[in-house]
Design a protein around this motif. Sequence first.
Motif, short mmCIF file in Angstrom:
data_model
loop_
_atom_site.label_atom_id
_atom_site.label_comp_id
_atom_site.label_asym_id
_atom_site.label_seq_id
_atom_site.Cartn_x
_atom_site.Cartn_y
_atom_site.Cartn_z
N GLU A 187 -1.43 5.85 3.58
CA GLU A 187 -0.08 5.61 3.08
C GLU A 187 0.38 4.20 3.43
O GLU A 187 0.00 3.67 4.47
CB GLU A 187 0.90 6.61 3.69
CG GLU A 187 0.70 8.03 3.20
CD GLU A 187 1.73 8.98 3.79
OE1 GLU A 187 2.93 8.63 3.80
OE2 GLU A 187 1.32 10.07 4.23
N GLY A 188 1.20 3.62 2.55
CA GLY A 188 1.94 2.43 2.97
C GLY A 188 1.48 1.09 2.43
O GLY A 188 2.05 0.07 2.79
N LEU A 189 0.46 1.06 1.55
CA LEU A 189 0.01 -0.23 1.03
C LEU A 189 0.88 -0.63 -0.18
O LEU A 189 0.56 -0.34 -1.32
CB LEU A 189 -1.48 -0.16 0.66
CG LEU A 189 -2.12 -1.41 0.05
CD1 LEU A 189 -1.83 -2.65 0.87
CD2 LEU A 189 -3.62 -1.23 -0.09
N GLY A 190 1.98 -1.29 0.12
CA GLY A 190 2.93 -1.70 -0.92
C GLY A 190 2.90 -3.21 -1.12
O GLY A 190 1.99 -3.91 -0.66
N ALA A 191 3.94 -3.70 -1.80
CA ALA A 191 3.95 -5.12 -2.19
C ALA A 191 4.02 -6.07 -1.00
O ALA A 191 3.54 -7.21 -1.09
CB ALA A 191 5.12 -5.38 -3.14
N SER A 202 5.53 4.03 -4.81
CA SER A 202 6.00 4.83 -3.66
C SER A 202 5.75 4.10 -2.35
O SER A 202 6.50 4.27 -1.39
CB SER A 202 5.35 6.21 -3.65
OG SER A 202 4.05 6.15 -4.14
N ASN A 203 4.69 3.27 -2.33
CA ASN A 203 4.41 2.54 -1.10
C ASN A 203 5.34 1.34 -0.90
O ASN A 203 5.37 0.76 0.19
CB ASN A 203 2.95 2.05 -1.10
CG ASN A 203 1.98 3.18 -0.82
OD1 ASN A 203 2.32 4.14 -0.14
ND2 ASN A 203 0.76 3.07 -1.35
N THR A 204 6.06 0.95 -1.93
CA THR A 204 6.97 -0.20 -1.81
C THR A 204 8.42 0.25 -1.75
O THR A 204 9.19 -0.25 -0.93
CB THR A 204 6.79 -1.14 -3.02
OG1 THR A 204 5.42 -1.53 -3.08
CG2 THR A 204 7.66 -2.38 -2.87
N PHE A 205 8.80 1.18 -2.62
CA PHE A 205 10.22 1.54 -2.68
C PHE A 205 10.52 2.72 -1.81
O PHE A 205 10.68 3.85 -2.25
CB PHE A 205 10.65 1.72 -4.13
CG PHE A 205 10.65 0.39 -4.79
CD1 PHE A 205 11.63 -0.53 -4.49
CD2 PHE A 205 9.60 0.01 -5.60
CE1 PHE A 205 11.60 -1.80 -5.02
CE2 PHE A 205 9.55 -1.26 -6.13
CZ PHE A 205 10.56 -2.17 -5.84
N ASN A 206 10.56 2.42 -0.52
CA ASN A 206 10.89 3.45 0.45
C ASN A 206 11.77 2.80 1.52
O ASN A 206 11.85 1.57 1.59
CB ASN A 206 9.60 4.01 1.06
CG ASN A 206 8.70 2.90 1.56
OD1 ASN A 206 9.10 2.09 2.39
ND2 ASN A 206 7.48 2.83 1.05
N LEU A 207 12.41 3.61 2.32
CA LEU A 207 13.35 3.06 3.29
C LEU A 207 12.68 2.20 4.35
O LEU A 207 13.24 1.22 4.81
CB LEU A 207 14.15 4.19 3.94
CG LEU A 207 15.24 4.76 3.03
CD1 LEU A 207 15.83 6.02 3.64
CD2 LEU A 207 16.34 3.72 2.78
#
Length: 494
Positions: free
Chosen positions: A190-194, A365-370
């Motif tokens: 989890e967690g590989l965002g922009a 989902s990996n980018t637009f989270n709190l």
Amino acid sequence: MMHSWLVLGLVVAAAAAGYDYRSQPDLYYDTWWGPEGKEEDTTIRPFRIEWDKKDIDDLVYRLKNRREFVPSLDDSAYRYGVNTHTFGFWLDYWANDYNFTAREQYLNQYPQFKTDIQGLGIHFIWIKPEVPEGKINIPVLMLHGFPGSVREFYDAIKEIQKATENKNFVLELIIPSLPGFGYSDYSNKEGLGAAEMAFIYKNLMNRLGHEKYFMQGGDWGSLITANMATFFPDEIIGYHNNMGVALTDAAFSMMSIASLNPSSIMSCDVVNRLYPLKNTFEQLTRDSGYFHVHATKPDTLGISVSDSPTALMAWLFQQVSICTRKANYDDPEGGLHRYRPEQLLDNLMFYWMPNKGPTSFRIYSNTFNLRNYHLGYLNVTTTVPTVVVQASDEIFYMPPSMLKTKFSNLLAVDVLNDYGHFLAFEVPDVFASNFVSAVQRILAFNNQNMNVRQDKQDFRANKLSNIRQLVRERINSIRDKMSNYENNENPFMY
Ligand SMILES: *[C@@H]1O[C@H](CO)[C@@H](O)[C@H](O)[C@H]1NC(C)=O
Ligand SMILES: *[C@@H]1O[C@H](CO)[C@@H](O)[C@H](O)[C@H]1NC(C)=O
């Protein structure tokens, strides 16, 4: 495309406003995104796209054995999504007319490579030009987005080469697939965002021997490169962005406050690209359902697009349609014939063949989270010299005054009166000439300002505090106005 992350961004930014932001993002250069125990291969290996005959037969079988469509509503054009009365053309073309052999050759026309970064194999096109005497070589990182691929740049590459012939520089193009897209690996974590991807591409550029380079981005590519400009300003010579947005507190305040008098912050001829906000938000809401699904339950949708090329095509073509022209909504063909069938189908092959539909969705989902919002990096300005180009149908418009709250050395904003979100894909010549001219303008700026970027930054920071002062004054005046509204009328509405 990444479109309506703005809607969500606004909501989440508002919700998160009470959190303690830090200016230094808590991100790491060496986060391991690969499977545990994998041996990392840091060599740079030549790569070719090779489609297995068995996979092609399977694809054609699935396309030909699809069920009858449930017919779209009479005359509903693309208002309910992809229209089944016109959609069959594309599926039949893919099954019967798309020449897999010829297209595979076409896609392999540029040198491609793979190398492992932070545990993931990253695929990229790498075009190293001859450097004639008297010219300098500038490495450029170019990043695509969703529902795109490196294919977006294929025609533009040739146009860029043409446009640099009479310049005093040549461009070395490095065009990677995003992790989870095309021939780059996906992460099982989890967690590989922009923001995290910004580190991967910094590491890629450094691996290729570049400590200083230029960047170009649209869609997700524009967010990842904006993050790179924020995190590693000293490495970036300059930056060209075809989806310029500033997700800063100051920009959002300006946006709502200026709704009372838009021409106070932007020139009159572009006011209707953003205002009235009611129209903008109506359109974002109408077209952003996909975004919410990707940002919350990507894997459920992933199951259907991984099993059915029909589902994959419908889902991706819907986004191509709405992002190319806003009015495509009312077109029975969805405006898709602006592109050649081979263009659109090549792009789909980057999703179908390596089975990357599902993993591509996860970037949302990996980018637009709190967690990301708490890091607060979107609100941090960068001094990297920046040129933004704005197509008339770009999915979200911000005037230079707002963009400057993020890009303090915004040298130019080139406003186009035509075209859409996929600029390089739709009009490679327009894209290339704008991009090359941006490089030229930024080089000239850097020559004149070799040692004064810091001064510039201070200078801009001063100006920015003036803007904030202005914004504060306006908020106060609106508060006054609001307290005078006895009938609860909303002063933000027209
Ligand atoms: C955003 O940045 C501005 C200017 O740097 C700062 O004043 C403000 O407090 C920041 N907002 C948040 C929520 O961190
Ligand atoms: C497909 O392309 C290949 C390679 O260019 C060519 O040899 C072949 O004749 C083409 N097939 C058809 C059916 O056109």
